[in-house]
Design a protein around this motif. Structure first.
Motif, PDB file in Angstrom:
ATOM      1  N   ALA A  14       0.859  -1.184   0.000  1.00 14.86           N
ATOM      2  CA  ALA A  14       0.000   0.000   0.000  1.00 14.86           C
ATOM      3  C   ALA A  14       0.897   1.236   0.000  1.00 14.86           C
ATOM      4  CB  ALA A  14      -0.898  -0.001   1.238  1.00 14.86           C
ATOM      5  N   ASP A  15       0.405   2.307  -0.567  1.00 17.43           N
ATOM      6  CA  ASP A  15       1.167   3.552  -0.640  1.00 17.43           C
ATOM      7  C   ASP A  15       0.946   4.393   0.606  1.00 17.43           C
ATOM      8  OD1 ASP A  15       2.257   2.996  -3.116  1.00 17.43           O
ATOM      9  OD2 ASP A  15       0.618   3.934  -4.205  1.00 17.43           O
ATOM     10  N   GLN A  16       1.279   3.836   1.749  1.00 22.70           N
ATOM     11  CA  GLN A  16       1.115   4.558   2.996  1.00 22.70           C
ATOM     12  C   GLN A  16       1.962   3.924   4.076  1.00 22.70           C
ATOM     13  OE1 GLN A  16      -3.139   3.189   3.058  1.00 22.70           O
ATOM     14  NE2 GLN A  16      -2.790   3.241   5.257  1.00 22.70           N
ATOM     15  N   GLY A  23       5.995   2.205  10.212  1.00 19.93           N
ATOM     16  CA  GLY A  23       6.691   1.403   9.214  1.00 19.93           C
ATOM     17  C   GLY A  23       6.039   1.482   7.841  1.00 19.93           C
ATOM     18  N   TYR A  24       6.803   1.089   6.822  1.00 18.13           N
ATOM     19  CA  TYR A  24       6.293   1.131   5.447  1.00 18.13           C
ATOM     20  C   TYR A  24       6.002  -0.260   4.898  1.00 18.13           C
ATOM     21  CZ  TYR A  24       7.112   6.080   5.246  1.00 18.13           C
ATOM     22  OH  TYR A  24       7.040   7.426   5.463  1.00 18.13           O
ATOM     23  N   ILE A  69      -6.251  -3.801   4.626  1.00 17.57           N
ATOM     24  CA  ILE A  69      -4.955  -3.126   4.664  1.00 17.57           C
ATOM     25  C   ILE A  69      -4.379  -3.336   6.061  1.00 17.57           C
ATOM     26  CG2 ILE A  69      -3.726  -0.940   4.437  1.00 17.57           C
ATOM     27  CD1 ILE A  69      -5.981   0.035   2.627  1.00 17.57           C
ATOM     28  N   TRP A  70      -3.171  -3.880   6.121  1.00 18.50           N
ATOM     29  CA  TRP A  70      -2.566  -4.183   7.406  1.00 18.50           C
ATOM     30  C   TRP A  70      -1.054  -4.008   7.345  1.00 18.50           C
ATOM     31  CZ3 TRP A  70      -3.735  -7.590   3.709  1.00 18.50           C
ATOM     32  CH2 TRP A  70      -2.803  -8.556   3.375  1.00 18.50           C
ATOM     33  N   CYS A  71      -0.465  -3.841   8.511  1.00 22.68           N
ATOM     34  CA  CYS A  71       0.981  -3.678   8.634  1.00 22.68           C
ATOM     35  C   CYS A  71       1.615  -5.023   8.981  1.00 22.68           C
ATOM     36  CB  CYS A  71       1.298  -2.643   9.712  1.00 22.68           C
ATOM     37  SG  CYS A  71       3.073  -2.418   9.995  1.00 22.68           S
ATOM     38  N   ARG A  72       2.575  -5.433   8.187  1.00 25.66           N
ATOM     39  CA  ARG A  72       3.278  -6.691   8.470  1.00 25.66           C
ATOM     40  C   ARG A  72       4.211  -6.559   9.654  1.00 25.66           C
ATOM     41  NH1 ARG A  72       6.717  -8.946   3.973  1.00 25.66           N
ATOM     42  NH2 ARG A  72       7.133 -10.567   5.463  1.00 25.66           N
TER      43      ARG A  72
END
Length: 102
Positions: A14-16, A23-24, A69-72
């Protein structure tokens, strides 16, 4: 959260950045629920006897967002604004406490 690479063609970056950890490593996947179209399901497609065409409800899987949409890195669900699991929350809290102690 996880260091292993992902190989699912349906998942993309995702672009965020993550609003929780900064984190990216934020990933996005379109909803995979059957009959979900941009977060909504036409009830007629699931039960043609009891519903007329065009009667839409929010998808139970993505809750009307149309994607996940989630952060790994920390396990934060960006859309739902919560951790994916208690384990993710505990790991994030432990890292935060470790940083505070330094």
């Amino acid at each position: 959260m996880s260091d292993e690479p992902f190989f699912d063609d349906d998942i993309e970056y995702a672009d965020q950045s993550c609003p929780k950890c900064g984190g990216y490593d934020v990933l996005r996947q379109d909803c995979t629920a059957i009959h979900c179209d941009e977060g909504y399901v036409d009830e007629h497609e699931t039960d043609a006897i009891n519903y007329a065409p065009g009667e839409y409800v929010k998808c139970d899987e993505c809750r009307g967002y149309g994607c996940h949409i989630w952060c790994r890195t920390c396990g934060w669900d960006v859309l739902e604004q919560r951790f994916l699991s208690k384990k993710c929350e505990d790991e994030f809290s432990a890292r935060e406490e470790e940083v505070r102690q330094k």
